[in-house]
Write a protein that holds these residues in place. Structure first.
Motif, PDB file in Angstrom:
ATOM      1  N   ILE A  80       0.797  -1.229   0.000  1.00 26.24           N
ATOM      2  CA  ILE A  80       0.000   0.000   0.000  1.00 26.24           C
ATOM      3  C   ILE A  80       0.832   1.282   0.000  1.00 26.24           C
ATOM      4  CG2 ILE A  80      -1.945  -1.146   1.091  1.00 26.24           C
ATOM      5  CD1 ILE A  80      -1.284   0.338   3.645  1.00 26.24           C
ATOM      6  N   ALA A  81       2.117   1.192   0.339  1.00 26.55           N
ATOM      7  CA  ALA A  81       2.945   2.404   0.423  1.00 26.55           C
ATOM      8  C   ALA A  81       2.938   3.222  -0.866  1.00 26.55           C
ATOM      9  CB  ALA A  81       4.369   2.061   0.841  1.00 26.55           C
ATOM     10  N   PRO A  82       3.125   2.623  -2.037  1.00 27.05           N
ATOM     11  CA  PRO A  82       3.131   3.461  -3.247  1.00 27.05           C
ATOM     12  C   PRO A  82       1.832   4.248  -3.436  1.00 27.05           C
ATOM     13  CG  PRO A  82       4.008   1.290  -3.744  1.00 27.05           C
ATOM     14  CD  PRO A  82       3.440   1.227  -2.348  1.00 27.05           C
ATOM     15  N   HIS A  83       0.718   3.612  -3.170  1.00 28.01           N
ATOM     16  CA  HIS A  83      -0.573   4.285  -3.336  1.00 28.01           C
ATOM     17  C   HIS A  83      -0.734   5.427  -2.333  1.00 28.01           C
ATOM     18  CE1 HIS A  83      -4.810   4.712  -4.356  1.00 28.01           C
ATOM     19  NE2 HIS A  83      -5.030   4.802  -3.061  1.00 28.01           N
ATOM     20  N   VAL A  84      -0.431   5.161  -1.070  1.00 35.17           N
ATOM     21  CA  VAL A  84      -0.627   6.184  -0.029  1.00 35.17           C
ATOM     22  C   VAL A  84       0.432   7.283  -0.156  1.00 35.17           C
ATOM     23  CG1 VAL A  84      -0.926   6.627   2.438  1.00 35.17           C
ATOM     24  CG2 VAL A  84      -1.781   4.495   1.447  1.00 35.17           C
ATOM     25  N   HIS A  85       1.646   6.939  -0.585  1.00 31.78           N
ATOM     26  CA  HIS A  85       2.661   7.969  -0.848  1.00 31.78           C
ATOM     27  C   HIS A  85       2.170   8.917  -1.946  1.00 31.78           C
ATOM     28  CE1 HIS A  85       6.300   5.544   0.838  1.00 31.78           C
ATOM     29  NE2 HIS A  85       5.741   6.299   1.766  1.00 31.78           N
ATOM     30  N   LYS A  86       1.594   8.356  -2.989  1.00 32.18           N
ATOM     31  CA  LYS A  86       1.068   9.177  -4.090  1.00 32.18           C
ATOM     32  C   LYS A  86      -0.037  10.103  -3.576  1.00 32.18           C
ATOM     33  CE  LYS A  86      -0.925   8.703  -8.692  1.00 32.18           C
ATOM     34  NZ  LYS A  86      -1.383   7.741  -9.715  1.00 32.18           N
ATOM     35  N   LEU A  87      -0.873   9.575  -2.724  1.00 31.41           N
ATOM     36  CA  LEU A  87      -1.930  10.378  -2.121  1.00 31.41           C
ATOM     37  C   LEU A  87      -1.333  11.499  -1.267  1.00 31.41           C
ATOM     38  CD1 LEU A  87      -5.032  10.476  -1.789  1.00 31.41           C
ATOM     39  CD2 LEU A  87      -4.757   8.946   0.161  1.00 31.41           C
ATOM     40  N   GLY A  88      -0.318  11.173  -0.493  1.00 28.49           N
ATOM     41  CA  GLY A  88       0.351  12.188   0.324  1.00 28.49           C
ATOM     42  C   GLY A  88       0.992  13.268  -0.531  1.00 28.49           C
ATOM     43  N   ALA A  89       1.613  12.862  -1.640  1.00 31.89           N
ATOM     44  CA  ALA A  89       2.228  13.833  -2.555  1.00 31.89           C
ATOM     45  C   ALA A  89       1.171  14.752  -3.159  1.00 31.89           C
ATOM     46  CB  ALA A  89       3.002  13.098  -3.646  1.00 31.89           C
ATOM     47  N   ALA A  90       0.004  14.192  -3.470  1.00 33.60           N
ATOM     48  CA  ALA A  90      -1.076  15.011  -4.039  1.00 33.60           C
ATOM     49  C   ALA A  90      -1.594  16.030  -3.031  1.00 33.60           C
ATOM     50  CB  ALA A  90      -2.216  14.109  -4.501  1.00 33.60           C
ATOM     51  N   HIS A  91      -1.438  15.744  -1.745  1.00 30.71           N
ATOM     52  CA  HIS A  91      -1.898  16.659  -0.703  1.00 30.71           C
ATOM     53  C   HIS A  91      -0.790  17.605  -0.213  1.00 30.71           C
ATOM     54  CE1 HIS A  91      -5.237  13.824  -0.607  1.00 30.71           C
ATOM     55  NE2 HIS A  91      -5.920  14.753   0.027  1.00 30.71           N
ATOM     56  N   LYS A  92       0.401  17.474  -0.774  1.00 31.11           N
ATOM     57  CA  LYS A  92       1.535  18.300  -0.342  1.00 31.11           C
ATOM     58  C   LYS A  92       1.241  19.804  -0.385  1.00 31.11           C
ATOM     59  CE  LYS A  92       6.490  18.859  -0.921  1.00 31.11           C
ATOM     60  NZ  LYS A  92       7.691  18.308  -1.549  1.00 31.11           N
ATOM     61  N   PRO A  93       0.557  20.316  -1.421  1.00 29.35           N
ATOM     62  CA  PRO A  93       0.293  21.762  -1.451  1.00 29.35           C
ATOM     63  C   PRO A  93      -0.523  22.275  -0.256  1.00 29.35           C
ATOM     64  CG  PRO A  93      -0.186  20.773  -3.591  1.00 29.35           C
ATOM     65  CD  PRO A  93       0.090  19.648  -2.634  1.00 29.35           C
ATOM     66  N   TYR A  94      -1.197  21.373   0.435  1.00 29.30           N
ATOM     67  CA  TYR A  94      -2.034  21.790   1.556  1.00 29.30           C
ATOM     68  C   TYR A  94      -1.285  21.803   2.882  1.00 29.30           C
ATOM     69  CZ  TYR A  94      -5.345  20.744  -2.092  1.00 29.30           C
ATOM     70  OH  TYR A  94      -5.994  20.700  -3.293  1.00 29.30           O
ATOM     71  N   ALA A  95      -0.038  21.350   2.863  1.00 35.76           N
ATOM     72  CA  ALA A  95       0.809  21.351   4.064  1.00 35.76           C
ATOM     73  C   ALA A  95       0.061  20.794   5.273  1.00 35.76           C
ATOM     74  CB  ALA A  95       1.326  22.765   4.345  1.00 35.76           C
ATOM     75  N   LEU A  96      -0.451  19.578   5.110  1.00 35.05           N
ATOM     76  CA  LEU A  96      -1.219  18.961   6.183  1.00 35.05           C
ATOM     77  C   LEU A  96      -0.329  18.666   7.394  1.00 35.05           C
ATOM     78  CD1 LEU A  96      -3.361  16.449   4.111  1.00 35.05           C
ATOM     79  CD2 LEU A  96      -4.026  18.712   4.949  1.00 35.05           C
ATOM     80  N   ALA A  97      -0.776  19.111   8.529  1.00 31.34           N
ATOM     81  CA  ALA A  97      -0.077  18.869   9.790  1.00 31.34           C
ATOM     82  C   ALA A  97      -0.636  17.595  10.418  1.00 31.34           C
ATOM     83  CB  ALA A  97      -0.289  20.058  10.719  1.00 31.34           C
ATOM     84  N   PRO A  98       0.073  17.029  11.382  1.00 30.87           N
ATOM     85  CA  PRO A  98      -0.453  15.843  12.066  1.00 30.87           C
ATOM     86  C   PRO A  98      -1.882  16.042  12.595  1.00 30.87           C
ATOM     87  CG  PRO A  98       1.830  16.150  12.656  1.00 30.87           C
ATOM     88  CD  PRO A  98       1.429  17.364  11.847  1.00 30.87           C
TER      89      PRO A  98
END
Length: 133
Positions: free
Chosen positions: A67-85
């Motif tokens: 699942i890491a590749p899929h969730v990493h891609k999702l995280g990269a797509a959300h990078k512009p939003y600078a999501l905090a913990p």
């Protein structure tokens, strides 16, 4: 990690797309500041991506390699939003709350606890890794 219980609870959701719509309605109600980050109408493709992601996590949460590749891609797509913990914790809280509400008598404290490591050890760390890359 109790992947069997995670898969069982996700599999008990009769209409996952309706569940995701209801999740977002509650998420935006509880945390209205996030509403501006989304289109006015959530398109079916966005809803389907979340359904597919959660189905993948429910089936494969112990196997990070899968699942890491899929969730990493999702995280990269959300990078512009600078999501905090805290942002990811807010998502988790509403998601687990909505699972419990949707499953009613089929929900238990054990089920709620089963989702904790799925988020805390898999989804959130992989999202953050993807967003950092």
């Amino acid at each position: 990690m109790n992947t069997e219980l995670i898969a069982q609870t996700w599999g008990a959701i009769e209409d996952p797309v309706a569940f995701v719509k209801d999740f977002y309605a509650r998420f935006f109600e509880r945390f209205p500041g996030y509403r501006a980050l989304f289109p006015q109408q959530l398109d079916p493709a966005h809803l389907d991506k979340m359904v597919q992601t959660m189905a993948l996590v429910a089936r494969m949460s112990e196997d990070r390699r899968v699942i890491a590749p899929h969730v990493h891609k999702l995280g990269a797509a959300h990078k512009p939003y600078a999501l905090a913990p805290k942002d990811l914790a807010n998502f988790k809280a509403v998601f687990v709350e909505m699972l419990g509400q949707r499953l009613g008598a089929g929900w238990s404290s054990a089920a709620a606890k089963a989702w904790d490591p799925a988020f805390d050890e898999v989804i959130i760390p992989l999202m953050r890794e993807g967003g950092a890359g």
